[in-house]
Design an enzyme around this catalytic site. Structure first.
Site, PDB file in Angstrom:
ATOM      1  N   PRO A 101       1.020  -1.577   0.105  1.00 28.49           N
ATOM      2  CG  PRO A 101      -0.388  -0.799   1.805  1.00 28.49           C
ATOM      3  CD  PRO A 101       1.099  -2.147   1.351  1.00 28.49           C
ATOM      4  N   PRO A 102      -0.021   2.234   0.024  1.00 30.06           N
ATOM      5  CG  PRO A 102      -1.321   4.184  -1.141  1.00 30.06           C
ATOM      6  CD  PRO A 102      -1.124   2.840  -1.017  1.00 30.06           C
ATOM      7  CB  VAL A 122       4.604   0.767   3.437  1.00 33.26           C
ATOM      8  CG1 VAL A 122       3.660   0.362   3.165  1.00 33.26           C
ATOM      9  CG2 VAL A 122       4.756   0.018   1.413  1.00 33.26           C
ATOM     10  CB  THR A 150      10.252   5.980  -3.742  1.00 32.97           C
ATOM     11  OG1 THR A 150       9.209   4.937  -4.175  1.00 32.97           O
ATOM     12  CG2 THR A 150      10.736   6.294  -4.397  1.00 32.97           C
ATOM     13  CE  LYS A 193      -6.872 -11.226   8.347  1.00 33.40           C
ATOM     14  NZ  LYS A 193      -8.215 -12.302   7.420  1.00 33.40           N
ATOM     15  CB  SER A 223     -10.954 -13.627   6.356  1.00 37.04           C
ATOM     16  OG  SER A 223     -11.644 -12.378   6.897  1.00 37.04           O
TER      17      SER A 223
END
Length: 774
Positions: free
Chosen positions: A355-356, A358, A361, A720, A677
């Site tokens: 995801p963005p 993390v 880059t 989780k 789930s």
């Protein structure tokens, strides 16, 4: 040939010259020994014997230093010069051979054997004389250094020996060759030798003439080109091209030679340079060719950085810049280790998916630093045109290379770390499919001969370490995904975010806002509260923005003079940032009927879901609310069907599905919820509502269900589990197949939770339900 002897005659050794019989010439005499010999000659019969020194550097020559054969001469005139030198005019009389050399004290004298030439002229001698004259005439015409009067004088000589001597004296021979002619007493042999020498000299002159003509032609051509170039420069100057192309062509030639490009590319570059030189500067094609040559010479064809293969140093850099991300770090260190052993491993093509925010880059930049390589990044977000990757043909107006070649030029080396950012955001339209163009770039078996439409020459990308980043693996086409090694970065846990905030982000924001560590301090509880209640994301971008906000407010406090030092506590944090923005699901205070706690994995990390089931009299409708996606709706249907199949075992009414409506609701209806789930959670809540047995409040669960009640594996167990720990749960029910993932959970969390692996729904109910059925 006649012989006779001559008594003692003064001897004068000559340096660098020789006198033939019948010759008349001037000599300058300066050595004391030679002057004495000359004076003695004048006192006697004016005869003196001239012979040549073998070595001109000897001032007082002995018998071994002079040639035996010389010329008996008569002194005709003698003149003393102001500098003490005597100029003497001598006439050669006849050949003489030295038989005895005597040292008279101040000069040398010699006994001689004289040789007179024969006067008889037979047919052979006449033929030799004619041949010699003919060759000499040809030589004079070629040489042009001897006047025609000289030839006329020689032609009038009737004595064959004298003719040979005179001609030999006019030829540019070495002193040794002239001495050999002097020593040739036999007239026929002397004529033959002179003829042979003239013939050789004539051949040399012919060759010189040919060479001269070639040089002249070359000079004329060069002068013509120079003249034309000067004219062209003058014309270009008049047209506005001040310098012309001469200096530019020389500069480009040097750049092509130094670029280190392979032979096929160099040949193309010089071919285009030749075209560029001939095309007028005002032509549109001129600028196209110039741009093309500039691209060729500016690309790194051979320039490479040396890999820093120090694993310990690389590990320190990666640990310094990033907390967690163990799989990525381990993969980079593995590559460096194998590279150190083999020196030739093909660079990997890694795809970091997550995801963005993390750190994908920034991780790529740290990898480049740890390997000692240059770093270059291109963004592929929104690229729809294949030409963006492969470049445009040069026939198009405004053509230029694709982003790959542009990136290599920016990198400046053939082995950079090349980041293809947002590779999942590429799309396609009528202009082509850029993801298909990327197949060649990212195939280790093909990218050694990558072809750009603009450059046209093959370019080697095999030494490049390609890194790609993506948010969603599903949107990357299968063939492209197959060429990359996928490394998943699911996001940071709450514990990791706290570490990152304390060790990295806070220090950076303090520095960027002009503060010092002594001016702003943040308590651990405040950091934890900030992460938990003011951010909700998988990465750390929002966290960094909140820290920046704290720094700005702190800067205002310090500048206004309210305080000199700010310590952020939990209470003060709320005062600065306002009320809590987010809340996390918490465990129920007591056991509830029909309410089960599920564990979910969202784009912003793990979370807990309260799944509620209520029953009401009706006709057996199944109502689903809470903005559920298709997958969760199907999970609810499967759970309901399972409960119906187990009605007898659960002591339920056989027709319960016809007499009551079942309403399944997941709170926070505005938030979309989907994922495979929640099956066992819905089934447990259904059974609890239908049987009246409460569900243990400290139990959370995750897993998918089949119609037969089997529990299927899920993903995101680590996230989780962290959300369950944060919510205060104590027991987690998970699929048996996910037991292997428990090791990925931080030890501090693992020790506080009880994990119950299950393979069937019966085991779930036994663990989750409390009390007896009502």
């Amino acid at each position: 040939m006649t012989k006779q002897t001559e008594p003692l005659v003064p001897l004068l050794p000559l340096r660098g010259m020789l006198v033939y019989p019948t010759m008349v010439l001037h000599l300058d005499v300066g050595r004391e020994q030679s002057v004495q010999a000359l004076e003695q000659s004048m006192l006697a019969d004016q005869l003196i014997f001239l012979t040549t020194q073998k070595d001109v550097s000897i001032d007082e020559p002995g018998e071994e230093d002079i040639y035996e054969m010389g010329t008996l001469t008569k002194v005709k005139q003698m003149l003393k010069l102001p500098n003490g030198t005597i100029r003497v005019l001598v006439e050669g009389l006849t050949r003489g051979k030295l038989t005895t050399l005597k040292n008279e004290g101040t000069y040398l004298s010699a006994e001689l054997e004289l040789f007179e030439d024969e006067e008889e002229k037979d047919v052979e001698v006449q033929a030799l004389m004619r041949t010699m004259l003919e060759y000499f005439e040809q030589y004079i015409k070629l040489s042009k250094k001897i006047s025609s009067e000289t030839f006329a004088t020689v032609a009038d000589i009737e004595e064959p020996g004298r003719m040979a001597d005179i001609i030999a004296s006019h030829l540019p021979l070495k002193l040794q060759d002239k001495q050999k002619i002097l020593e040739t007493v036999n007239v026929k042999r002397r004529l033959s030798r002179v003829i042979e020498i003239i013939h050789n000299e004539r051949e040399v002159l012919n060759l010189e003439k040919k060479i001269g003509q070639r040089v002249k032609q070359s000079m004329e051509r060069t002068q013509k080109e120079y003249y034309l170039r000067e004219q062209m420069k003058a014309i270009q100057k008049e047209l506005g091209d001040k310098e012309g192309k001469t200096g530019e062509i020389a500069d480009l030639t040097e750049k092509i030679e130094k670029a280190g490009m392979p032979d096929h590319a160099k040949e193309t570059a010089f071919k285009e340079l030749d075209r560029y030189e001939k095309i007028p500067s005002t032509s549109a094609e001129s600028s196209v060719i110039r741009n093309y040559i500039d691209w060729l010479v500016s690309l790194p064809w051979a320039n490479a950085t040396k890999d820093d293969l120090n694993i310990h140093k690389a590990e320190k850099i990666l640990e310094r810049d990033h907390y967690g991300l163990e799989k990525v770090k381990e993969r980079v260190l593995e590559y460096l280790a194998v590279q150190q052993l083999t020196k030739s491993l093909r660079s990997p093509i890694l795809c970091l998916v997550g995801p963005p925010g993390v750190g994908k880059t920034s991780l790529a930049r740290s990898i480049a630093e740890s390997m000692g390589r240059n770093f270059v990044r291109i963004s592929l977000g929104g690229v729809r045109d294949e030409s963006e990757i492969r470049g445009h043909r040069r026939t198009y107006v405004g053509a230029m290379p694709g982003r790959i070649i542009q990136g290599m030029k920016k990198a400046g080396t053939i082995n950079p770390v090349f980041l293809l950012d947002e590779i999942d955001k590429m799309s396609n339209d009528f202009r082509g499919d850029p993801s298909s163009a990327m197949l060649e770039v990212l195939d280790p078996a093909q990218n050694k001969t990558f072809s750009d439409h603009y450059i046209e020459e093959t370019y080697d990308l095999s030494k490049v370490m390609f890194l790609a980043t993506a948010n969603d693996l599903a949107t990357i086409p299968g063939p492209l995904r197959d060429r990359m090694e996928i490394i998943s970065i699911p996001g940071y846990t709450e514990l990791e975010k706290i570490h990152i905030a304390k060790d990295h982000l806070l220090a950076r924001q303090i520095q960027e806002h002009g503060l010092t560590k002594s001016q702003l301090q943040m308590k651990d509880d405040a950091v934890k509260k900030l992460v938990r209640y003011y951010t909700r994301e998988a990465g750390v971008r929002e966290l960094e923005r909140q820290l920046a906000s704290i720094c700005r407010k702190t800067a205002k406090i310090i500048v206004s003079g309210e305080r000199k030092r700010v310590i952020i506590t939990e209470d003060f944090l709320e005062e600065l940032l306002g009320k809590k923005k987010y809340s996390y699901g918490q465990a129920e205070n007591e056991d509830q009927i029909g309410v089960a706690t599920g564990l979910a994995y969202t784009a912003v990390g793990g979370d807990t879901l309260q799944i509620e089931v209520s029953l009401s009299p009706g006709k057996g409708k199944l109502i689903l609310t809470g903005k559920l996606g298709d997958v969760m709706k199907e999970s609810a249907q499967a759970a309901f069907s399972f409960v119906r199949s187990k009605a007898e075992e659960l002591h339920l009414e056989k027709d319960f599905h016809e007499t009551c409506d079942v309403h399944i609701h997941v709170p926070e209806g505005a938030v979309p919820k989907d994922g495979p789930s929640a099956g066992i959670t819905i089934a447990t809540a259904l059974v609890s509502a239908l049987t009246g047995r409460p569900i243990r409040r400290e139990v959370g669960m995750t897993g998918e269900i089949t119609l037969r009640g089997r529990v299927l594996p899920i993903g995101g167990l680590k996230e989780k589990s962290l959300s369950a720990h944060r919510a205060g749960l104590k027991t987690i029910i998970l699929p048996k197949d996910n037991e292997k993932d428990i090791d990925d959970i931080p030890e501090s969390v693992r020790n506080d939770l009880k994990f119950v692996p299950v393979s069937h729904m019966d085991e779930v109910l036994n663990t989750a339900l409390a009390g007896e059925s009502k």
